[in-house]
Enzyme design. Structure first.
Site, PDB file in Angstrom:
ATOM      1  N   ASP A 331      69.049 -63.452  32.850  1.00 52.54           N
ATOM      2  CA  ASP A 331      69.954 -64.422  33.453  1.00 52.54           C
ATOM      3  C   ASP A 331      70.935 -63.676  34.332  1.00 52.54           C
ATOM      4  OD1 ASP A 331      69.035 -66.618  32.088  1.00 52.54           O
ATOM      5  OD2 ASP A 331      70.368 -66.283  30.386  1.00 52.54           O
ATOM      6  N   ASP A 634      69.971 -68.546  26.948  1.00 55.89           N
ATOM      7  CA  ASP A 634      71.105 -68.977  26.123  1.00 55.89           C
ATOM      8  C   ASP A 634      71.061 -70.453  25.766  1.00 55.89           C
ATOM      9  OD1 ASP A 634      71.729 -69.903  28.669  1.00 55.89           O
ATOM     10  OD2 ASP A 634      73.142 -68.283  29.047  1.00 55.89           O
ATOM     11  N   ASP A 638      66.046 -73.059  26.661  1.00 58.25           N
ATOM     12  CA  ASP A 638      65.432 -71.746  26.856  1.00 58.25           C
ATOM     13  C   ASP A 638      64.545 -71.369  25.676  1.00 58.25           C
ATOM     14  OD1 ASP A 638      66.529 -71.199  29.312  1.00 58.25           O
ATOM     15  OD2 ASP A 638      68.342 -70.308  28.480  1.00 58.25           O
TER      16      ASP A 638
END
Ligand code: ATP
Length: 893
Positions: A331, A634, A638
């Site tokens: 990310d 997170d 996901d």
């Protein structure tokens, strides 16, 4: 008064539930919560009983190898050979003590790690929100749930907003169920109780307020006694491979021992008692008793080291997989960047404003052409700041001189922005109270709130990603008032602001006549008025740049997958050294079929406006190329991608419980650099296991060969079975253990990842096993024969054969510290202090073995003199040199 549990919580209406729990909508007071905690105990399930030392000790005997040894002891006892019996028994006992201690240490390491993953909960106490550890919850507490949370106790829902809960943990049903707060008939089945949320289930969507009705063992989960959050003991692929290898080895050894006994009796005509003793010796020699313990302790120490660096392994097998990772998909926000947002610019229709100040402290101000601007001086700015402050769930707290953010950094930055312009927040919140909201979700990339003013108007405020907001806008607010929106101009401004690496948000509003207290997606589907754009800066983490470079050196490709705008993502990528400035957007990914995407992932490293579904497709595309993928995540959505990745990595700070459940590893500081150090540690663990095994096995081979050679050549055994037991035991507890503490090799992140599926026991491994095994036969045997020929008695000659073998093991310890590289280097010889301690301890043990009268009696040894020791040392040095020569010859170029 303790709440008297009514027959069925789901049957009562919200108010009745609260009354029953002696609670109210503002939650319990802190004092009441504390007294209930004392009364009801912690909200935790009883920990599974850990085995105590004695139990672990007894269990060590439950092992195929030990059965073989004990059988041997029984038979030697029957034969009246008490010395051998007592030595074999002593060895098994010592082995069991060490095994029990080591296992205890490994277990405590893992238990400590489990505690690091204790989930939290948001409660209302005395009307204030508090983040508490879930085990502090008491019946009557009011809990706030949001998507991604793990339900911390059994809850009766008081009010819900699009709440959906995944109850697989309880009912096995994996499709999330819709929840509401209306009472249900008394006979509703557990799985149908849609106004209840049960401990251990996961919120997959929406939000809710709920009251705790049962905690700890009183919960449904406690009742069915499924263990919440327990990480079951697992075997890694490597330890499974080793266990299989050890079993096969045992079978081979027993067969060879039987064949040797038969040959000895039939062919050489030895007495069967002597042959039986030799067979026992052979079995005892060849079995690597210490191996399982070494593997366990090496893994446990690796996991402990990782935890110290803030990487918490939830699933043990991932330790090995980590070492072979070839691609890391990360990310952006918070992982590669700091997730400390600060507004830098405000774009209104009639001009650009700069913002000064840093962090969340509302210090600094807004400037246009160097002139300070405040709330109240410009209608357009006022409207934008109102939206920024009201369409916002964050709160700022001044603690001493510091400002702390409670909530989302994006929203914190917007709130700080409004406060920097002196916006009167309290007054505004009273004048425009919030009636409803559509919370931010990554899927729709906006948040909206509904406010009522006192003139009977509905005010809808919306903020979100520019493309999303612009698609719903028909007008814009300009200096002269509301006019038709010039969308291309705004798109240009958004792209310009994003090009500097900033996150851009658009803010819009809509006035409606009073019509209900509910906000629906239709209300924000169109007809909004754009108020302006805000650019937020979120600088890259300093360590991240280095970590990315380290990955490149280690042959690991870093990919950034972000929900942010392509221009923002590409700019941050450029600052960190990820990608070449190209970025692929979510909708561009949608346009590619699987084959085209598989080609694209080879070229592009930055993926923007990506959703969790895109993550799934990207993993599949990467895996098609045989990559081993670590993926960070997170959000609740996901979870599938984390499961599908070879190593799913959840963020400990901003990650949801759902993501953590799905992940193999949790990074407690959300930092990319921590993930990279975990990879480094993973490589180290694998290296160390391999080194330990490569160290242990040749010793066994050598010892077994000595016995076979003695029998085949018809000479007396230079080393007796009990002496071999001694060598096995002392070297396993000293030398082999040193490998668990091996520091990371310096070049570990400068070599390419281990090819997935690479065999642990490869050809070089087998060759070295034989080569070193032969050295361990030839050198001690030669010394033994030489001493005999010089007139030394058997006890002295065999003492020195043992000492020579130990000297070779000591030398080989240093050879094995590097598989290919030369050991003749300062850091190889001196780099592992534990190895030195082990060697010293071993020397002391050998001195005792050679000189202490009762050990002499036990092992049939005799006191050597100084020059004998020199001979033993010489055999060690010779072995060291020969092995180094072999390494040099076979070193891959
Ligand atoms: P990454 O995957 O790198 O962590 P991210 O998590 O920052 O990316 P999201 O949080 O999904 O990505 O945000 C996507 C977009 O949604 C942002 O670019 C921003 O425009 C918008 N956004 C983010 N937070 C909010 C919020 N609280 N309210 C409204 N819009 C938001």
């Amino acid at each position: 008064m303790p709440p008297q549990p009514p027959p069925h919580w789901h049957q009562l209406d919200s108010q009745a539930v609260l009354t029953h729990c002696h609670s109210h909508h503002d939650g319990l007071s802190a004092e009441e919560a504390a007294s209930r905690l004392a009364r009801y105990g912690a909200n935790a399930l009883p920990q599974p009983q850990r085995k105590n030392l004695l139990q672990r000790f007894v269990l060590q005997f439950h092992n195929l190898l030990i059965y073989v040894l004990l059988a041997a002891a029984a038979i030697t006892a029957v034969l009246g050979d008490w010395v051998d019996t007592s030595v074999i028994v002593a060895v098994t006992v010592i082995n069991a003590v060490i095994g029990a201690l080591q296992e205890g240490r490994a277990e405590s390491a893992l238990a400590a790690i489990r505690n690091m993953l204790a989930p939290g909960a948001i409660v209302l106490r005395g009307g204030e929100r508090h983040a508490v550890e879930a085990d502090r919850l008491v019946p009557g507490d009011i809990v706030l749930l949001q998507s991604g949370d793990k339900v911390p106790a059994d809850l009766r829902l008081l009010d819900t907003r699009s709440l959906r809960i995944d109850e697989a943990a309880l009912t096995g049903e994996s499709v999330p169920v819709d929840k509401h707060s209306a009472p249900l008939p008394a006979d509703t089945e557990l799985a149908e109780r849609s106004n209840m949320a049960y401990a251990g289930t996961l919120v997959s969507f929406g939000q809710a307020h709920a009251v705790v009705v049962a905690t700890g063992s009183d919960t449904e989960l406690g009742r069915i006694n499924a263990m919440l959050g327990s990480v079951p003991a697992q075997q890694t692929p490597l330890s499974r491979e080793l266990a299989r290898f050890a079993r096969q080895l045992t079978a081979v050894i027993v067969a060879v021992a039987l064949a040797t006994i038969t040959l000895g009796i039939v062919w050489r005509g030895y007495p069967w008692q002597a042959m039986f003793m030799a067979g026992v010796g052979l079995a005892v020699a060849a079995i690597p008793e210490g191996l399982p313990a070494i593997v366990t302790i090496t893994l446990a120490i690796g996991v402990e080291r990782m935890a110290r660096q803030r990487a918490i392994m939830r699933k043990l097998p991932a330790v090995e997989t980590l070492g072979s990772v070839t691609v890391i998909c990360s990310d952006k926000t918070g992982t590669l960047t700091r997730n400390e947002m600060t507004a830098s610019h405000v774009q209104l229709r009639d001009g650009l404003l700069q913002v000064s100040g840093s962090g969340y402290a509302p210090e600094g101000g807004l400037f246009r052409h160097g002139q300070p601007q405040q709330y109240g001086s410009h209608a357009g700015l006022d409207a934008l700041l109102q939206a920024a402050a009201l369409c916002n769930d964050a709160r700022l707290q001044a603690v001493a001189a510091d400002w702390h953010l409670l909530g989302d950094p994006t929203e914190g930055a917007l709130l700080t922005l409004a406060l920097k312009a002196q916006l009167p927040l309290d007054e505004l919140q009273q004048r425009l109270p919030r009636r409803d909201a559509i919370p931010f979700e990554s899927e729709h990339r906006f948040m909206a709130t509904l406010h009522h003013d006192h003139n009977g108007q509905r005010l809808i405020l919306l903020k979100g990603a520019p493309e999303v907001v612009l698609a719903r806008v028909s007008h814009e607010l300009a200096a002269g008032g509301v006019q038709a929106a010039n969308l291309p101009w705004w798109q240009q401004q958004a792209a310009r602001l994003a090009g500097d690496g900033g996150r851009v948000l658009a803010l819009a509003s809509r006035q409606q006549p009073h019509s209900g207290c509910e906000l629906t997606f239709d209300d924000v589907a169109g007809g909004l008025t754009l108020l302006g754009l805000v650019a937020l800066l979120d600088p890259p983490r300093d360590e991240a740049k280095q970590a990315v470079a380290m990955c490149r050196a280690a042959g690991i490709r870093v990919k950034m997958i972000t929900g942010d705008h392509a221009a923002t993502a590409a700019a941050i990528g450029r600052q960190l050294g990820i990608g070449d400035g190209r970025a692929l957007n979510g909708h561009e990914i949608d346009a590619l079929d699987d084959a085209a995407l598989a080609a694209a992932v080879q070229q592009v490293d930055v993926f923007a406006r990506a959703s969790p579904e895109h993550k799934l497709r990207l993993i599949a595309a990467l895996k098609r190329h045989g990559e081993v993928v670590a993926m960070t995540g997170d959000g609740v959505n996901d979870a599938p991608a984390l499961k599908q990745a070879d190593v799913g990595v959840a963020m400990g700070g901003k990650g949801t419980e759902a993501a953590k459940e799905a992940a193999e590893m949790v990074i407690s500081d959300d930092n990319f650099a921590t993930l990279v150090s975990a990879v480094r540690e993973g490589r180290t663990v694998y290296d160390n296991l391999k080194k330990a095994i490569l160290f242990i096995l040749p010793t066994n081979v050598g010892q077994a060969l000595i016995i076979i050679a003695a029998i085949l050549f018809g000479v007396a055994l230079p080393i007796s079975p009990v002496q071999i037991l001694w060598v096995n035991m002392v070297s396993a507890v000293t030398l082999a253990l040193a490998f668990a503490f091996e520091p990371t090799e310096r070049g570990v992140m400068r070599r390419p990842p281990r090819p997935p599926g690479a065999q642990l026991i490869d050809r070089l491994f087998l060759w070295r096993l034989v080569f070193v095994g032969l050295l361990m036969v030839v050198l001690p045997f030669a010394l033994y024969l030489q001493l005999l020929s010089q007139g030394a008695g058997h006890p002295l000659a065999s003492t020195m054969a043992v000492n020579s073998m130990v000297a070779i093991e000591i030398a080989y310890l240093f050879n094995s510290r590097r598989r290919h590289a030369s050991a003749w280097r300062r850091d190889t010889l001196l780099g592992n202090p534990v190895a030195f301690g082990s060697v010293l301890l071993l020397i002391v043990l050998q001195l005792a073995f050679s000189y202490l009268p009762w050990l002499q009696a036990l092992f049939g040894t005799a006191a050597p003199s100084g020059h004998h020791w020199l001979l033993a040392a010489a055999s060690g040095v010779l072995a060291f040199v020969l092995i180094e020569v072999e390494k040099a010859l076979l070193r891959p170029r």
